[in-house]
Design a protein around this motif. Structure first.
Motif, PDB file in Angstrom:
ATOM      1  N   TYR A   1       7.262  19.115  11.500  1.00  0.00           N
ATOM      2  CA  TYR A   1       6.296  18.447  12.376  1.00  0.00           C
ATOM      3  C   TYR A   1       5.214  19.433  12.811  1.00  0.00           C
ATOM      4  CZ  TYR A   1       4.574  15.604  16.287  1.00  0.00           C
ATOM      5  OH  TYR A   1       3.783  14.870  17.141  1.00  0.00           O
ATOM      6  N   TYR A   2       5.608  20.662  13.161  1.00  0.00           N
ATOM      7  CA  TYR A   2       4.655  21.678  13.616  1.00  0.00           C
ATOM      8  C   TYR A   2       3.657  22.042  12.509  1.00  0.00           C
ATOM      9  CZ  TYR A   2       2.953  26.282  15.081  1.00  0.00           C
ATOM     10  OH  TYR A   2       2.157  27.360  15.399  1.00  0.00           O
ATOM     11  N   ILE A   3       4.175  22.270  11.308  1.00  0.00           N
ATOM     12  CA  ILE A   3       3.293  22.675  10.203  1.00  0.00           C
ATOM     13  C   ILE A   3       2.362  21.536   9.806  1.00  0.00           C
ATOM     14  CG2 ILE A   3       3.272  23.370   7.774  1.00  0.00           C
ATOM     15  CD1 ILE A   3       5.792  24.963   8.319  1.00  0.00           C
ATOM     16  N   LYS A   4       2.889  20.315   9.774  1.00  0.00           N
ATOM     17  CA  LYS A   4       2.053  19.163   9.429  1.00  0.00           C
ATOM     18  C   LYS A   4       0.937  18.980  10.446  1.00  0.00           C
ATOM     19  CE  LYS A   4       2.298  14.140   8.761  1.00  0.00           C
ATOM     20  NZ  LYS A   4       1.578  14.097   7.465  1.00  0.00           N
ATOM     21  N   ARG A   5       1.290  19.152  11.722  1.00  0.00           N
ATOM     22  CA  ARG A   5       0.310  18.958  12.786  1.00  0.00           C
ATOM     23  C   ARG A   5      -0.713  20.092  12.826  1.00  0.00           C
ATOM     24  NH1 ARG A   5       2.073  17.769  19.074  1.00  0.00           N
ATOM     25  NH2 ARG A   5       0.015  17.139  19.851  1.00  0.00           N
ATOM     26  N   LYS A   6      -0.285  21.318  12.569  1.00  0.00           N
ATOM     27  CA  LYS A   6      -1.181  22.473  12.661  1.00  0.00           C
ATOM     28  C   LYS A   6      -2.132  22.541  11.479  1.00  0.00           C
ATOM     29  CE  LYS A   6      -1.137  27.509  13.266  1.00  0.00           C
ATOM     30  NZ  LYS A   6      -0.290  28.712  13.501  1.00  0.00           N
ATOM     31  N   PHE A   7      -1.631  22.241  10.267  1.00  0.00           N
ATOM     32  CA  PHE A   7      -2.452  22.430   9.069  1.00  0.00           C
ATOM     33  C   PHE A   7      -2.825  21.125   8.376  1.00  0.00           C
ATOM     34  CE2 PHE A   7       0.111  26.376   9.439  1.00  0.00           C
ATOM     35  CZ  PHE A   7      -0.925  27.286   9.575  1.00  0.00           C
ATOM     36  N   GLY A   8      -2.326  19.977   8.877  1.00  0.00           N
ATOM     37  CA  GLY A   8      -2.677  18.691   8.276  1.00  0.00           C
ATOM     38  C   GLY A   8      -2.111  18.508   6.882  1.00  0.00           C
ATOM     39  N   ILE A   9      -0.881  18.967   6.647  1.00  0.00           N
ATOM     40  CA  ILE A   9      -0.259  18.894   5.328  1.00  0.00           C
ATOM     41  C   ILE A   9       0.378  17.517   5.119  1.00  0.00           C
ATOM     42  CG2 ILE A   9       1.427  19.962   3.786  1.00  0.00           C
ATOM     43  CD1 ILE A   9      -0.947  21.718   4.559  1.00  0.00           C
ATOM     44  N   PRO A  10       0.158  16.876   3.969  1.00  0.00           N
ATOM     45  CA  PRO A  10       0.814  15.595   3.690  1.00  0.00           C
ATOM     46  C   PRO A  10       2.337  15.744   3.639  1.00  0.00           C
ATOM     47  CG  PRO A  10      -0.991  15.998   2.154  1.00  0.00           C
ATOM     48  CD  PRO A  10      -0.775  17.272   2.903  1.00  0.00           C
ATOM     49  N   SER A  11       3.050  14.676   3.974  1.00  0.00           N
ATOM     50  CA  SER A  11       4.514  14.717   3.993  1.00  0.00           C
ATOM     51  C   SER A  11       5.086  15.050   2.622  1.00  0.00           C
ATOM     52  CB  SER A  11       5.070  13.373   4.478  1.00  0.00           C
ATOM     53  OG  SER A  11       4.647  13.089   5.786  1.00  0.00           O
ATOM     54  N   SER A  12       4.478  14.519   1.561  1.00  0.00           N
ATOM     55  CA  SER A  12       4.979  14.778   0.213  1.00  0.00           C
ATOM     56  C   SER A  12       4.849  16.265  -0.133  1.00  0.00           C
ATOM     57  CB  SER A  12       4.221  13.929  -0.812  1.00  0.00           C
ATOM     58  OG  SER A  12       2.822  14.178  -0.722  1.00  0.00           O
ATOM     59  N   TYR A  13       3.727  16.884   0.248  1.00  0.00           N
ATOM     60  CA  TYR A  13       3.523  18.309  -0.016  1.00  0.00           C
ATOM     61  C   TYR A  13       4.460  19.144   0.830  1.00  0.00           C
ATOM     62  CZ  TYR A  13       1.013  22.696  -0.796  1.00  0.00           C
ATOM     63  OH  TYR A  13       0.695  23.987  -1.135  1.00  0.00           O
TER      64      TYR A  13
ATOM     65  N   THR B   1      14.029  25.494  16.727  1.00  0.00           N
ATOM     66  CA  THR B   1      13.179  25.418  15.526  1.00  0.00           C
ATOM     67  C   THR B   1      13.905  24.703  14.384  1.00  0.00           C
ATOM     68  OG1 THR B   1      13.971  27.591  14.812  1.00  0.00           O
ATOM     69  CG2 THR B   1      11.934  27.536  16.108  1.00  0.00           C
ATOM     70  N   PRO B   2      14.449  23.490  14.602  1.00  0.00           N
ATOM     71  CA  PRO B   2      15.124  22.785  13.510  1.00  0.00           C
ATOM     72  C   PRO B   2      14.113  22.327  12.468  1.00  0.00           C
ATOM     73  CG  PRO B   2      14.892  21.318  15.384  1.00  0.00           C
ATOM     74  CD  PRO B   2      14.412  22.669  15.827  1.00  0.00           C
ATOM     75  N   LEU B   3      14.620  21.919  11.321  1.00  0.00           N
ATOM     76  CA  LEU B   3      13.738  21.522  10.223  1.00  0.00           C
ATOM     77  C   LEU B   3      12.809  20.381  10.628  1.00  0.00           C
ATOM     78  CD1 LEU B   3      12.840  21.670   7.269  1.00  0.00           C
ATOM     79  CD2 LEU B   3      14.774  20.197   6.676  1.00  0.00           C
ATOM     80  N   SER B   4      13.339  19.404  11.364  1.00  0.00           N
ATOM     81  CA  SER B   4      12.512  18.260  11.760  1.00  0.00           C
ATOM     82  C   SER B   4      11.300  18.699  12.570  1.00  0.00           C
ATOM     83  CB  SER B   4      13.349  17.273  12.584  1.00  0.00           C
ATOM     84  OG  SER B   4      14.354  16.687  11.805  1.00  0.00           O
ATOM     85  N   TRP B   5      11.521  19.594  13.556  1.00  0.00           N
ATOM     86  CA  TRP B   5      10.416  20.048  14.386  1.00  0.00           C
ATOM     87  C   TRP B   5       9.532  21.063  13.663  1.00  0.00           C
ATOM     88  CZ3 TRP B   5       8.530  17.269  17.842  1.00  0.00           C
ATOM     89  CH2 TRP B   5       9.283  16.599  18.810  1.00  0.00           C
ATOM     90  N   THR B   6      10.126  21.882  12.786  1.00  0.00           N
ATOM     91  CA  THR B   6       9.320  22.841  12.032  1.00  0.00           C
ATOM     92  C   THR B   6       8.354  22.121  11.099  1.00  0.00           C
ATOM     93  OG1 THR B   6      11.109  24.485  12.104  1.00  0.00           O
ATOM     94  CG2 THR B   6       9.389  24.814  10.455  1.00  0.00           C
TER      95      THR B   6
END
Length: 459
Positions: free
Chosen positions: A299-311, A292-297
Motif C-alpha cells: 500500500y505504501y509503495i503504491k501510494r508513494k510511487f503510483g505503481i499499478p497493482s499488477s506491477y 511493516t506487513p506485506l499488505s501495508w508495504t
C-alpha cells in the motif's frame, strides 16, 4: 575438484541430499506449506487495497488487521495445546477446511462486518506470512520426522520453498488482476475477489493433501520411569544417546497424571527460562514486523510511487524469490557457525535496511533496498527452528512451538492499528524507521542472551 564432486558438495551444503532422502510425510508437509503460502502471498498483497476499494478508511483497515491477528492468536493458542492429544493430522485437515471457508466468504460478500467476523474466526493473513496453527504443527512434525543433524537442512528447504511460493502468490495476484481487468472487463473489486477465488481452490487442494499424511507425524511419547538404584555404566551410556531431543537441558521429570495438566508442556525450570527468553525476543521481532506487513508495504509503495497493482505483484515476486533462494544458505552457515550467530549475522543488516527504506524518493533506489534486504531477511528462519527444536523433548514440541508462535502473534496485534492511524495522517514512513530499529534491538538481544548456547544447539 571435478564438476560431479562440486555438485555433490553443493548438494550437501544446501541440504539437497537430505531432502532427497526424506520421507513422504516431509514432502507432503512442505507441499502443504507451498500451496498455502501461494494463497497467503496472493491475498495479503491485495487485502489493504481490497478493503480500501470497498470504501473503508485506513484506520478501520488497521483495526481489521488487528482483530485478524487476535483471532489467529486465540485459535493458534488453543489448538497448539491440544494438537498432540487429538492428532496433528486431524488438526491440519480441520485448519485447511477453515481456510477454504474463509476464502469462500471473501469471494462472495462485501459487508465489512461480515468480512471482519470471518477474518477473526477463519484463517487469513495481512502479513504474507504464516497464520493459524499450521506452522506450529509442521515445525514440530519435522523435528519428529528428522534426525537432529538433518533438521537445519529440512527447515532451510521448508523456509525456501515457502518463501518462494509466497512471492509467487504475489505475482499470481498481480497477474489475475491484470487479466481480469484488461481481458475480461472486471471491476477493481471483482478482480480482487478473483484472487480470493484462487485462495479457495488452493485451500481445497490442501484439504486433499492433508488426508495422505501418515501417522508418522504424530508426537512420540517419551516415558521416563523413576529408578531406585543408580544406573550402571552401560545404562548411562545408552541413556545419553537414546534421547537426542534433550541435548541442551535434559532434566525433565515425569508427567503428572492429570489429563488437564497433560495438555501443558512439563519442562525443567531452565528450559522454561530459555523458552520465555526466546518468546520475548521473538515477540519483539514480530511486533516490529507487524508495523511493516506485506499488505501495508505494498500500500505504501503504491501510494508513494503510483505503481499499478499488477506491477507491484511482480516486484514482490522478485524480492520474495531472492529471499527464498538465499535462505538455503542458512543451513550451511548453521552447521559451521551455529544457529544463534547465523540468525544475527543475517538478520541485523536486513533490519538496518528496513529502517532506511522510506528515505529515498527514487523508486529504483527503493526497489534496490527491498532486493538487498530480501537477500538476507529470511536466512534467520531455519536457524530459529533448529535452536528451538533442540531445547525441548518431542512430545512437548508442538505445545512449546505453539506457545512461542502465540507470543509472536500476540505481539503483532496492535501493530496494524498503529499503521492505520499513522497512514491516515500521512506518517506511514515512521513505521519503517521504528520497525527496523526494534529489529536491531532484537538482533543484539539474541546475540547477548543466547550466544553461549550457540554451538550446543547446532547439533
Amino acid at each position: 575438484m571435478s564438476f560431479v564432486s562440486w555438485l555433490s558438495f553443493v548438494g550437501d551444503e544446501i541440504g539437497l541430499k537430505t531432502l532427497f532422502h526424506s520421507s513422504w510425510d516431509v514432502y507432503i508437509i512442505i507441499a502443504l506449506r507451498m500451496i498455502r503460502l501461494i494463497g497467503f502471498g496472493s491475498t495479503s498483497l491485495i487485502l489493504a487495497l481490497y478493503l480500501k476499494a470497498l470504501g473503508i478508511d485506513e484506520s478501520y483497515i488497521g483495526f481489521f488487521m488487528t482483530l485478524t491477528f487476535v483471532g489467529d492468536l486465540i485459535t493458534s493458542f488453543l489448538l497448539s495445546l491440544v494438537t498432540d492429544q487429538i492428532g496433528r493430522k486431524r488438526v491440519l485437515i480441520l485448519c485447511s477446511v477453515v481456510m477454504l471457508a474463509t476464502g469462500f466468504v471473501f469471494t462472495t460478500t462485501e459487508n465489512y462486518y461480515f468480512l471482519l467476523a470471518t477474518a477473526v474466526i477463519g484463517i487469513l493473513t495481512p502479513s504474507g506470512g504464516e497464520v493459524g496453527p499450521f506452522r506450529t504443527i509442521e515445525q514440530s512434525s519435522i523435528a519428529s520426522l528428522c534426525h537432529q543433524s538433518q533438521r537445519s537442512d529440512i527447515y532451510a528447504w521448508y523456509t525456501f520453498l515457502g518463501s518462494f511460493c509466497a512471492a509467487f502468490g504475489s505475482f499470481v495476484a498481480g497477474s489475475i488482476i491484470e487479466l481480469t481487468r484488461a481481458e475480461w472487463g472486471f471491476s477493481e473489486i471483482e478482480s480482487y475477489k478473483s484472487v480470493f477465488g484462487l485462495y479457495c481452490i488452493l485451500s481445497l487442494i490442501g484439504v486433499v493433501l492433508s488426508l495422505f499424511i501418515s501417522g508418522g507425524i504424530e508426537a512420540k511419547k517419551q516415558s521416563i520411569e523413576p529408578r531406585s538404584e543408580a544406573p550402571t555404566d552401560e545404562e548411562s551410556t545408552e541413556g545419553s544417546s537414546a534421547n537426542e531431543t534433550t541435548q541442551l537441558l535434559a532434566n525433565e521429570e515425569s508427567k503428572p497424571k492429570s489429563s488437564f495438566f497433560n495438555l501443558l508442556p512439563h519442562l525443567s525450570p531452565d528450559v522454561y527460562l530459555i523458552v520465555l527468553k526466546i518468546s520475548l525476543l521473538f515477540g519483539l521481532d514480530s511486533f516490529a514486523s507487524s508495523l511493516t506487513p506485506l499488505s501495508w508495504t505494498s500500500y505504501y509503495i503504491k501510494r508513494k510511487f503510483g505503481i499499478p497493482s499488477s506491477y507491484l505483484g511482480s516486484v514482490f515476486f522478485i524480492t520474495g524469490f531472492i529471499s527464498g533462494v538465499t535462505s538455503l544458505g542458512s543451513t550451511s552457515m548453521t552447521k559451521r557457525l551455529g544457529p544463534v550467530v547465523t540468525m544475527v549475522a543475517t538478520h541485523l543488516p536486513a533490519s538496518v535496511l528496513l529502517a532506511v527504506l522510506p528515505f529515498p524518493n527514487s523508486f529504483v533506489v527503493t526497489i534496490a533496498i527491498l532486493v538487498l534486504r530480501a537477500s538476507m531477511q529470511t536466512m534467520d528462519v531455519a536457524p530459529k527452528h533448529v535452536f528451538l527444536a533442540a531445547t525441548v523433548p518431542d512430545d512437548d514440541r508442538t505445545a512449546v512451538f505453539g506457545f512461542v508462535n502465540v507470543v509472536k502473534t500476540l505481539a503483532q496485534i496492535i501493530g496494524p492499528s498503529i499503521v492505520g492511524v499513522l497512514t491516515e495522517n500521512g506518517l506511514q514512513w515512521v513505521t519503517f524507521v521504528v520497525g527496523g530499529s526494534l529489529k536491531v534491538v532484537y538482533d543484539l538481544g539474541v546475540l547477548v542472551t543466547f550466544l553461549t548456547f550457540n554451538k550446543n544447539a547446532a547439533y
